[in-house]
Design an enzyme around this catalytic site. Structure first.
Site, PDB file in Angstrom:
ATOM      1  N   ARG A  58      31.942  17.814  61.662  1.00 14.67           N
ATOM      2  CA  ARG A  58      31.095  17.623  60.498  1.00 14.67           C
ATOM      3  C   ARG A  58      30.089  18.761  60.325  1.00 14.67           C
ATOM      4  O   ARG A  58      29.654  19.060  59.225  1.00 14.67           O
ATOM      5  CB  ARG A  58      30.342  16.285  60.601  1.00 14.67           C
ATOM      6  CG  ARG A  58      29.681  15.882  59.285  1.00 14.67           C
ATOM      7  CD  ARG A  58      29.027  14.514  59.364  1.00 14.67           C
ATOM      8  NE  ARG A  58      27.962  14.476  60.333  1.00 14.67           N
ATOM      9  CZ  ARG A  58      27.881  13.629  61.365  1.00 14.67           C
ATOM     10  NH1 ARG A  58      28.813  12.735  61.550  1.00 14.67           N
ATOM     11  NH2 ARG A  58      26.878  13.696  62.217  1.00 14.67           N
ATOM     12  N   TYR A 111      22.032  18.853  33.128  1.00 12.02           N
ATOM     13  CA  TYR A 111      23.304  18.135  33.293  1.00 12.02           C
ATOM     14  C   TYR A 111      23.003  16.627  33.391  1.00 12.02           C
ATOM     15  O   TYR A 111      22.216  16.202  34.251  1.00 12.02           O
ATOM     16  CB  TYR A 111      23.986  18.674  34.554  1.00 12.02           C
ATOM     17  CG  TYR A 111      25.287  18.018  34.911  1.00 12.02           C
ATOM     18  CD1 TYR A 111      26.398  18.105  34.065  1.00 12.02           C
ATOM     19  CD2 TYR A 111      25.443  17.336  36.113  1.00 12.02           C
ATOM     20  CE1 TYR A 111      27.599  17.510  34.406  1.00 12.02           C
ATOM     21  CE2 TYR A 111      26.649  16.750  36.466  1.00 12.02           C
ATOM     22  CZ  TYR A 111      27.719  16.833  35.606  1.00 12.02           C
ATOM     23  OH  TYR A 111      28.906  16.258  35.947  1.00 12.02           O
ATOM     24  N   ASP A 183      20.376  25.361  38.754  1.00 11.66           N
ATOM     25  CA  ASP A 183      21.811  25.092  38.636  1.00 11.66           C
ATOM     26  C   ASP A 183      22.423  26.265  37.876  1.00 11.66           C
ATOM     27  O   ASP A 183      22.157  26.467  36.699  1.00 11.66           O
ATOM     28  CB  ASP A 183      22.012  23.764  37.884  1.00 11.66           C
ATOM     29  CG  ASP A 183      23.473  23.349  37.789  1.00 11.66           C
ATOM     30  OD1 ASP A 183      24.354  24.236  37.796  1.00 11.66           O
ATOM     31  OD2 ASP A 183      23.732  22.137  37.686  1.00 11.66           O
ATOM     32  N   LYS A 208      33.717  24.151  39.033  1.00 11.13           N
ATOM     33  CA  LYS A 208      33.943  24.818  37.752  1.00 11.13           C
ATOM     34  C   LYS A 208      34.611  26.179  37.988  1.00 11.13           C
ATOM     35  O   LYS A 208      35.769  26.223  38.309  1.00 11.13           O
ATOM     36  CB  LYS A 208      32.618  24.935  36.991  1.00 11.13           C
ATOM     37  CG  LYS A 208      31.845  23.587  36.913  1.00 11.13           C
ATOM     38  CD  LYS A 208      32.466  22.630  35.908  1.00 11.13           C
ATOM     39  CE  LYS A 208      31.966  21.191  36.007  1.00 11.13           C
ATOM     40  NZ  LYS A 208      30.548  20.969  35.778  1.00 11.13           N
TER      41      LYS A 208
HETATM   42  C1  LIG Z   1      29.851  19.769  36.181  1.00 15.67           C
HETATM   43  C2  LIG Z   1      28.460  20.123  36.468  1.00 15.67           C
HETATM   44  C3  LIG Z   1      27.821  19.665  37.616  1.00 15.67           C
HETATM   45  C4  LIG Z   1      28.464  18.677  38.548  1.00 15.67           C
HETATM   46  O1  LIG Z   1      29.595  19.158  39.197  1.00 15.67           O
HETATM   47  P1  LIG Z   1      30.658  18.128  39.800  1.00 15.67           P
HETATM   48  O2  LIG Z   1      31.412  18.941  40.760  1.00 15.67           O
HETATM   49  O3  LIG Z   1      31.442  17.600  38.650  1.00 15.67           O
HETATM   50  O4  LIG Z   1      29.864  17.037  40.472  1.00 15.67           O
HETATM   51  C5  LIG Z   1      26.537  20.080  37.867  1.00 15.67           C
HETATM   52  N1  LIG Z   1      25.903  20.908  37.021  1.00 15.67           N
HETATM   53  C6  LIG Z   1      26.482  21.373  35.922  1.00 15.67           C
HETATM   54  C7  LIG Z   1      25.729  22.297  35.027  1.00 15.67           C
HETATM   55  C8  LIG Z   1      27.769  21.001  35.588  1.00 15.67           C
HETATM   56  O5  LIG Z   1      28.325  21.431  34.455  1.00 15.67           O
END
Ligand SMILES: *Cc1c(COP(=O)(O)O)cnc(C)c1O
Length: 394
Positions: A58, A111, A183, A208
């Site tokens: 882990r 988000y 983010d 993404k």
């Molecule tokens: C999609 C997204 C997230 C979350 O990502 P996941 O892997 O789907 O949990 C966080 N921040 C932004 C800006 C996003 O577009």
């Protein structure tokens, strides 16, 4: 170790060389997929002293170490931890910095699920959230309270693409010893390096663009020195872990990030310019367009724009918008983005804004421009607009 010597090298070279250490893997270019819980110690003394690089599944394994090292190099970070999703990366970072009695500032265009976390878990833990207008720069200081612990940034904003003045916000926050989290999923460190602009914690949904193939979910938290200990401790205490198969997919995606992003950018810009001229479109939100209100900031801080944008239709019925989107052949309807494929999604920001007002009368549609031929994508959208117009006319 080798990664450190790569810091001055161009990002393109870095993407292909960071954490590539064949001599450590019997000559194979990529690290093996190390699946495992128990790691053997040779004797009790070694166990007591904890003197070997890997001690428990882990905590660390050679597969995840390679991805952490590559991300840290790219971000210019002291260290990186991996989380099972982009959302857990956001929430883990917030929990690392904020505790009971603390105050957190979050952009109104954040988000959605981060907003939900703030309204539920964070509130239950007595962490108070104030939403701010993402277009505020130094003015954000007016919202600082004695207990403000962190400012969260997301630029461009989800759905509506507001560009934030990152260096100004970090400067005023640091004057008050407030930690800045960002983010950076849309730009990735190829197009914006948060830590270079003073941000303490750079978060990505690697789900993404880093993964890039819609086949994996993962989040990364890369830290400047002053945030590293808190983040790595919280990550460890929560028992966060990502399986080595997923780590491998993300590491593989990372190697081609530059070429994919270049294509996403080129096609998205072409489509954004075309949409701007379209009679059925009232506004286009894409920071690389000179008409975008945040264009000057984008130009100053970013090195590129990725494939996600949105536009507002001229006033039309929901049925007309549904007919437009339902009939698209190359755009899939679905959440997430950053994969090779194009996506279309109707978005309603009204339900997710409290510090700002969404006053557009048309429908907001978010597009992810994938790696398809751009003329094919435009032809598909063109037919979509024909359906929209035909239904609106009756
Ligand atoms: C999609 C997204 C997230 C979350 O990502 P996941 O892997 O789907 O949990 C966080 N921040 C932004 C800006 C996003 O577009």
């Amino acid at each position: 170790m080798e990664a450190k010597c790569l810091k001055k090298i161009n990002d393109r070279t870095l993407l292909t060389h960071a954490a590539v250490n064949p001599s450590e893997h019997h000559g194979f270019i990529n690290p093996a997929i190390f699946r495992g819980s128990t790691v053997a110690f040779p004797n009790v003394a070694a166990l007591a002293e904890g003197r070997q690089p890997y001690r428990y599944g882990r905590w660390d394994n050679p597969t995840s170490t390679a991805l952490c090292e590559a991300i840290s190099t790219l971000e210019g970070a002291t260290g990186t931890v991996l989380c099972p999703s982009g959302l857990t990366a956001c929430t883990t970072a917030i929990l690392a910095i904020c505790g009971a009695g603390d105050h957190l500032l979050v952009p109104d265009s954040v988000y959605g699920p981060v907003r939900y976390f703030c309204a539920t878990v964070a509130r239950r833990m007595d962490i108070e959230t104030t939403y701010y207008d993402p277009r505020d720069g130094a003015g954000i200081a007016n919202l600082f309270q004695p207990n403000t612990r962190a400012v969260f940034l997301e630029s461009p904003g989800s759905g509506t693409f507001e560009i934030q003045d990152v260096p100004t916000i970090t400067a005023v926050a640091h004057e008050c010893d407030i930690c800045v989290l960002m983010d950076n999923s849309w730009a990735t460190p190829l197009f914006l390096k948060p830590l270079e602009l003073g941000v303490d914690i750079s978060i990505m949904a690697a789900t993404k663009y880093i993964g890039g193939h819609s086949d994996v979910m993962l989040g990364t938290i890369a830290c400047a020195p002053r945030a590293w200990e808190q983040v790595s401790d919280m990550h460890f205490q929560l028992g966060q872990f990502v399986g080595p198969d997923d780590v491998t997919l993300v590491l593989r995606g990372l190697r081609t990030l530059d070429v994919r992003l270049q294509r996403h950018q080129e096609s998205a810009l072409t489509i954004a310019r075309w949409l701007e001229q379209h009679p059925e479109v009232s506004r286009v939100f894409y920071p690389a367009l000179p008409s975008h209100p945040g264009h000057a900031l984008w130009q100053r801080d970013f090195r590129g724009a990725s494939g996600l944008l949105s536009f507002v239709t001229r006033s039309s019925s929901s049925n007309a918008v549904a007919a437009m989107i339902d009939g698209l052949k190359l755009f899939t309807i679905g959440y997430s983005w950053g994969g090779f494929e194009s996506l279309a999604l109707p978005v309603d920001p009204r339900s997710m804004r409290t510090a700002t007002q969404w006053t557009e009368t048309g429908h907001l549609i978010r597009l992810h421009i994938g790696l398809e031929d751009v003329d094919d994508l435009m032809a598909d959208l063109k037919e979509g607009f024909n359906r929209l117009r035909n239904i609106s006319d009756y």
